[in-house]
Every structure is written in structure tokens, then in C-alpha cells.
Design an enzyme around this catalytic site. Structure first.
Site, mmCIF file in Angstrom:
data_model
loop_
_atom_site.group_PDB
_atom_site.id
_atom_site.type_symbol
_atom_site.label_atom_id
_atom_site.label_comp_id
_atom_site.label_asym_id
_atom_site.label_seq_id
_atom_site.Cartn_x
_atom_site.Cartn_y
_atom_site.Cartn_z
ATOM 1 N N GLN A 79 0.808 -1.216 0.000
ATOM 2 C CA GLN A 79 0.000 0.000 0.000
ATOM 3 C C GLN A 79 0.842 1.267 0.000
ATOM 4 O OE1 GLN A 79 -2.861 -0.238 3.227
ATOM 5 N NE2 GLN A 79 -3.453 -2.318 2.668
ATOM 6 N N HIS A 151 -1.520 0.125 5.582
ATOM 7 C CA HIS A 151 -2.201 1.068 6.474
ATOM 8 C C HIS A 151 -1.355 2.297 6.827
ATOM 9 C CE1 HIS A 151 -5.268 -2.128 8.102
ATOM 10 N NE2 HIS A 151 -5.126 -2.166 6.791
ATOM 11 N N GLU A 238 -16.220 2.755 7.922
ATOM 12 C CA GLU A 238 -16.949 3.752 8.708
ATOM 13 C C GLU A 238 -16.571 5.181 8.350
ATOM 14 O OE1 GLU A 238 -15.714 1.908 12.444
ATOM 15 O OE2 GLU A 238 -14.460 3.666 12.854
ATOM 16 N N TYR A 248 -11.687 6.361 18.950
ATOM 17 C CA TYR A 248 -12.594 5.786 17.955
ATOM 18 C C TYR A 248 -12.593 4.252 17.940
ATOM 19 C CZ TYR A 248 -13.729 10.454 16.813
ATOM 20 O OH TYR A 248 -14.204 11.752 16.936
ATOM 21 N N TYR A 259 -9.957 -10.864 9.841
ATOM 22 C CA TYR A 259 -9.957 -11.660 8.615
ATOM 23 C C TYR A 259 -9.891 -13.158 8.910
ATOM 24 C CZ TYR A 259 -9.211 -7.232 6.202
ATOM 25 O OH TYR A 259 -9.353 -5.949 5.723
#
Length: 364
Positions: A79, A151, A238, A248, A259
Site C-alpha cells: 500500500q 495502512h 466507517e 474511535y 480476517y
């Protein structure tokens, strides 16, 4: 900093618009794994980052395209790579001469570690055919650097008065650090425009909020409220209203599961933690989002427009203040990585992956 090779800008033959759902869609070129895009304020020129470490530009009024030099050396893989791009709205000019530019990217560290960084430089376009980023310096680093290539988040948003810069810092797939405020993984940080910690942060020097997973969208609405758009695990994407000092919940709660199939307690089991304002299971896998403010789609003013990766759709939310409701999904047939509002009120989307198209959407 390592410069990329240059290519002179060249006009692109403007494609005819085609009908796609409610849109008249015009294709405006293809890009190598595009990740983010931003218009230089006051112009019709859109700058587009490509994950391998290059940046291109397109004048959406004329179709003129080119490559920007002066890019950093990025840790490309998974990523990671070249990430977000942001300009200061107050630096608005009809010409592309000199203006501040912010970029984020994945940076390699020692012992097979890496992390997100934010850099600030000056975009210099001395001629219409040539742009470069001069004096690009790293002004903020995600800490600590860790192994893996997931991430990063590294989205950038400026407060409406431009007094502060907010940066999304993902959990880097390490889970528990998102609840440990001795680091910046799984947080949103609030900084001065030079990357130094802003005064008055509620947690430590930098942290504005925590308990986040992987933030792929970060934006202020017209009322000055900050929102983030996060990937959940297996379920539980979300949209959050981000407020100072709030937790959060990740990885303590989620509407999704691991997963592996291991269950995670739902948000309602921990009312002391902040629940999302809207969530999705099955996931939409968001790329980015915006709050629409243009005239081309006048009925959509104030709505959130989301680029969907898994859904291959543009998703529209009616916000109703802070109580969003999904109003529509518009099938675009390809994974959507980025969505940007143009100065003409058009919506521009970038497809994900190799040869991702830039597509201009106007009412059909």
C-alpha cells in the site's frame, strides 16, 4: 531528494463524453497506479500522484498533460509509495508560478522498517510546459517506523482557516498501537503548517484523536467539522465525525471481524468509545471522499461523495448535519481510488491500478 525524469507537456485529444448512469463522462488520460489528486487553487490544472513515485498534471480545460520533476525517493510496495497531495486554498492564482505544495509518501527506515512522512516544498512552473517541486523537505514523520507495507493512511487536510494541518496516521496493521498514545500509529495528528506540533492538542504533543485503523479520507465539511473515512477489517468500514481527544475504538470494537474470522465486539458494547456516524458491512473499501460544494450538481451541495474501490461505484451520502444517510450508488465498473471536485463544478474520479483513467463527470 531524488528527481524523476521529465517529459514536456503535450495537449491531449479531448474525448467525446459518453453516458454512464446519470453522468456525461469524459476520459482525460491514464495514469500508473494513481493515488491522489488536487487542483492548484485558482487554476484548471489537476496534479496527480502515482504510487511508484511520479507526479503528473492535466489542464482539464485544455487537455494539456505533463510530468512534474523533483519527487522524493519513495518506498514503493504493498500500500506504500507516493501518497497524498495538498495545496493551501489561500494561495490561489490564475497562473502556475510558485506556490506551497504538500506531499505524503512511504519512507524506508532501518532493519526493513518504513513509515509515512509529509513533506513541504514549492511548486515551480516557470513555463507552461514544465513544473518541478523545489526545496522539498520532510516536515513530519509517523512514529515509530515498523515492518510491513500496509495502512499508512497519510491523508492531509487543512483547517478552514488554514491555521493547522491534520494528518491521518494509520495503524500500520499493528492493531494495539492505536490505543497507545506514546506513538502516532492509529491517530490523527494536528500540526502547524511547518509540521511542528500545534499548541493545545488534547493528547501529548501531536495527537488530536486516536483508535483509528486505516484512514483513506480526511475532509472538513462546510460547517468546519472534520470527518474521516476508514477501512474496517472484514466488515465495518466507517465514516467518523472527528473530535478532539476522542477514542474511535480500534482494535477494541468494530462492526467487522478479523480476517481470520475471530469476532470483534460491536461498537454498542463500549458506549464510552466513539461510534461511526455511518458504517458499511459488507464493506465499500473507500478510496477517498469529498463534500460537494459546486453548482454543476446543485442538488448535491453538502453531500459526501465517496470513491468506492470494492463497490466500483461512486457513493453519495446526504449528510443531514451529522446524521448521514446513503442516498445513491452510481456504478462506474472499475475500482475508484480518488474523487476531486473541479473549479468547473465537475466531479473528477481516478480509477485504481495500472492505466487508471481520469474521468470527468458532469450531469448527463
Amino acid at each position: 531528494m531524488e528527481a524523476q525524469s521529465t517529459s514536456a507537456a503535450a495537449p491531449m485529444e479531448m474525448a467525446e463524453a459518453e453516458a454512464v448512469g446519470p453522468f456525461a463522462v469524459r476520459d482525460m488520460g491514464t495514469f500508473d497506479k494513481p493515488w491522489a489528486a488536487a487542483f492548484a487553487p485558482g487554476t484548471s490544472t489537476l496534479f496527480i500522484t502515482e504510487k511508484p513515485g511520479t507526479m503528473k498534471f492535466v489542464d482539464t480545460a485544455t487537455g494539456r498533460m505533463g510530468t512534474v520533476t523533483g519527487m522524493p525517493e519513495v518506498d514503493f510496495g504493498g500500500q506504500g509509495g507516493l501518497g497524498d497531495i495538498a495545496f493551501l486554498p489561500s494561495e490561489s492564482s490564475a497562473t502556475l508560478d510558485r506556490r506551497t505544495i504538500y506531499l505524503s509518501w512511504a519512507e524506508a527506515g532501518d532493519n526493513d522498517t518504513r513509515g509515512a512522512v509529509v513533506g513541504r516544498g514549492t511548486l515551480v512552473c516557470a513555463e507552461a510546459d514544465a513544473c518541478t517541486v523545489a526545496g522539498l523537505d520532510v516536515i513530519w514523520r509517523q512514529a515509530p517506523k515498523v515492518t510491513g507495507r500496509g495502512h499508512y493512511s497519510h491523508r492531509i487536510a487543512f483547517s478552514p482557516d488554514e491555521s493547522h494541518m491534520f494528518v491521518a496516521s494509520g495503524d500500520r496493521q499493528k492493531l494495539d498501537p492505536a490505543q497507545d498514545n506514546t506513538n502516532t500509529l492509529g491517530t490523527i495528528v494536528r500540526l502547524n503548517l511547518d509540521g511542528t506540533p500545534a499548541a493545545g492538542n488534547p493528547i501529548g504533543e501531536e495527537i488530536w484523536s486516536y483508535g483509528h485503523r486505516n484512514i483513506l479520507g480526511l475532509a472538513f465539511d462546510s460547517a468546519g467539522r472534520l470527518w474521516d473515512l476508514e477501512h474496517g477489517p472484514a466488515g465495518g468500514d466507517e465514516l467518523n465525525l472527528v473530535e478532539a481527544g476522542k477514542n474511535y475504538g480500534w482494535p477494541l470494537v468494530s462492526e467487522g471481524d478479523r480476517y481470520s474470522g475471530k469476532e470483534i465486539p460491536d461498537n454498542d458494547t463500549r458506549p464510552d468509545l466513539e461510534a461511526p456516524k455511518i458504517g458499511w458491512t459488507p464493506v465499500i473499501a473507500p478510496g477517498d471522499f469529498l463534500f460537494y460544494s459546486g453548482d454543476a450538481f446543485a442538488d448535491w451541495q453538502g453531500d459526501a461523495i465517496i470513491a468506492g474501490l470494492k463497490t466500483k461505484a461512486l457513493i453519495r451520502l446526504e449528510m443531514n448535519g451529522t446524521a448521514p444517510v446513503e442516498a445513491a450508488r452510481y456504478d462506474m465498473s472499475e475500482r475508484l481510488r480518488e474523487v476531486v471536485q473541479g473549479p468547473d463544478g465537475a466531479i473528477y474520479v481516478l480509477e485504481d491500478g495500472d492505466d487508471g483513467r481520469l474521468r470527468q463527470l458532469m450531469p448527463g
